[in-house]
Design an enzyme around this catalytic site. Sequence first.
Site, PDB file in Angstrom:
ATOM      1  N   SER A   1      -6.284   1.849  -2.652  1.00 23.69           N
ATOM      2  CA  SER A   1      -6.742   0.927  -1.619  1.00 23.69           C
ATOM      3  C   SER A   1      -7.964   0.165  -2.140  1.00 23.69           C
ATOM      4  CB  SER A   1      -7.057   1.710  -0.335  1.00 23.69           C
ATOM      5  OG  SER A   1      -7.417   0.836   0.707  1.00 23.69           O
TER       6      SER A   1
ATOM      7  N   LEU B   1      -5.746   0.055 -14.319  1.00 24.55           N
ATOM      8  CA  LEU B   1      -5.960   1.416 -13.841  1.00 24.55           C
ATOM      9  C   LEU B   1      -4.714   2.272 -14.027  1.00 24.55           C
ATOM     10  CD1 LEU B   1      -7.665   3.563 -12.436  1.00 24.55           C
ATOM     11  CD2 LEU B   1      -6.958   2.575 -10.232  1.00 24.55           C
TER      12      LEU B   1
ATOM     13  N   TYR C   1      -5.540  -9.883   0.410  1.00 23.90           N
ATOM     14  CA  TYR C   1      -5.822  -8.581  -0.211  1.00 23.90           C
ATOM     15  C   TYR C   1      -6.426  -7.607   0.802  1.00 23.90           C
ATOM     16  CZ  TYR C   1      -7.591  -5.235  -3.684  1.00 23.90           C
ATOM     17  OH  TYR C   1      -7.854  -4.100  -4.420  1.00 23.90           O
TER      18      TYR C   1
ATOM     19  N   ASN D   1      -0.087   2.521  -7.335  1.00 24.87           N
ATOM     20  CA  ASN D   1      -1.159   1.745  -7.955  1.00 24.87           C
ATOM     21  C   ASN D   1      -0.843   0.256  -8.066  1.00 24.87           C
ATOM     22  OD1 ASN D   1      -3.461   1.232 -10.016  1.00 24.87           O
ATOM     23  ND2 ASN D   1      -1.603   0.741 -11.171  1.00 24.87           N
TER      24      ASN D   1
ATOM     25  N   ASP E   1      10.398  -2.382  -9.811  1.00 25.72           N
ATOM     26  CA  ASP E   1       9.860  -3.560  -9.142  1.00 25.72           C
ATOM     27  C   ASP E   1       9.597  -3.151  -7.705  1.00 25.72           C
ATOM     28  OD1 ASP E   1       9.324  -5.921  -7.847  1.00 25.72           O
ATOM     29  OD2 ASP E   1      11.137  -6.969  -8.521  1.00 25.72           O
TER      30      ASP E   1
ATOM     31  N   LYS F   1       9.623   5.956   0.822  1.00 29.77           N
ATOM     32  CA  LYS F   1      10.950   6.135   1.425  1.00 29.77           C
ATOM     33  C   LYS F   1      11.904   6.807   0.450  1.00 29.77           C
ATOM     34  CE  LYS F   1      14.943   3.546   3.195  1.00 29.77           C
ATOM     35  NZ  LYS F   1      15.471   2.220   3.607  1.00 29.77           N
TER      36      LYS F   1
ATOM     37  N   LYS G   1      -4.726  -4.144   2.344  1.00 32.07           N
ATOM     38  CA  LYS G   1      -5.311  -2.825   2.094  1.00 32.07           C
ATOM     39  C   LYS G   1      -5.673  -2.117   3.399  1.00 32.07           C
ATOM     40  CE  LYS G   1      -5.035  -2.897  -2.398  1.00 32.07           C
ATOM     41  NZ  LYS G   1      -4.088  -2.015  -3.106  1.00 32.07           N
TER      42      LYS G   1
ATOM     43  N   ILE H   1     -13.780  -2.102 -11.016  1.00 29.22           N
ATOM     44  CA  ILE H   1     -13.595  -1.669 -12.397  1.00 29.22           C
ATOM     45  C   ILE H   1     -13.091  -2.803 -13.285  1.00 29.22           C
ATOM     46  CG2 ILE H   1     -13.260   0.763 -11.871  1.00 29.22           C
ATOM     47  CD1 ILE H   1     -10.281   0.329 -11.858  1.00 29.22           C
TER      48      ILE H   1
END
Length: 233
Positions: free
Chosen positions: A138, A12, A154, A85, A58, A120, A158, A187
């Site tokens: 998310s 994505l 996961y 992302n 990173d 931040k 999220k 996706i």
Amino acid sequence: MKIFITGANRGLGLALASTAVERGHTVIAGSRDGENPTGKLKVLQERFPDKVLSVSLDVTSEQSISIAANQIMEKEGSIDAIINNAGVLYERDAKIEDLDFSLLELTMNVNLYGPMRVMKHFLPLLKQGTNQTVINISSDAGSIANAYGGDYPYAISKTALNMFSKQLNHYLSNQQIRVYAVHPGWIKTDMGGDKARGSPIETASNLLDILEKKKEIDRDLFFINHRGEAMPL
């Protein structure tokens, strides 16, 4: 518009970068091999040398993020949008009795602490931009209302990211900066797999519509799908 995207080298993130530059935006593409991009990101940068700035990033390293933010401050001075992302998916089928907590900790480090570190260090850049928006990628797995018994690392990461998005949206509301936690749909990416029905390009196009304010989204909404529709909390 100057758009900063994490995990921009594939999936994505790459679709977002491609869609953005094709619409005339400038993309700052963050990835682990950002100084020497490879594959399709390298091709995109060669095709749009004035529109794609690739930086090493990173999201598990605050030092890496701080260095990237300083580099972008020197080169660009501001950004108008952030898309958090970068993400990982481990222990998908693990039962709670078999859960590897080292992978849970890694998931939280990338999926939650990563976006927090980015905000931040990149918020000062964003505050210098115009018509600003933050999109945290998310998942419907982060919906407490629709919780299911699986994907523990996961899903929990999220859900926590949704909370952070809500907090950040409130914190920045007086500066007219919108913050969304967005379910991108299932996706076809390395994470989504070949059985996924959705297209990363379609999702990317919808997310760019959100950044470009082409979609009317209620001010109180923060957890939405890529079409701008409310997701169940």
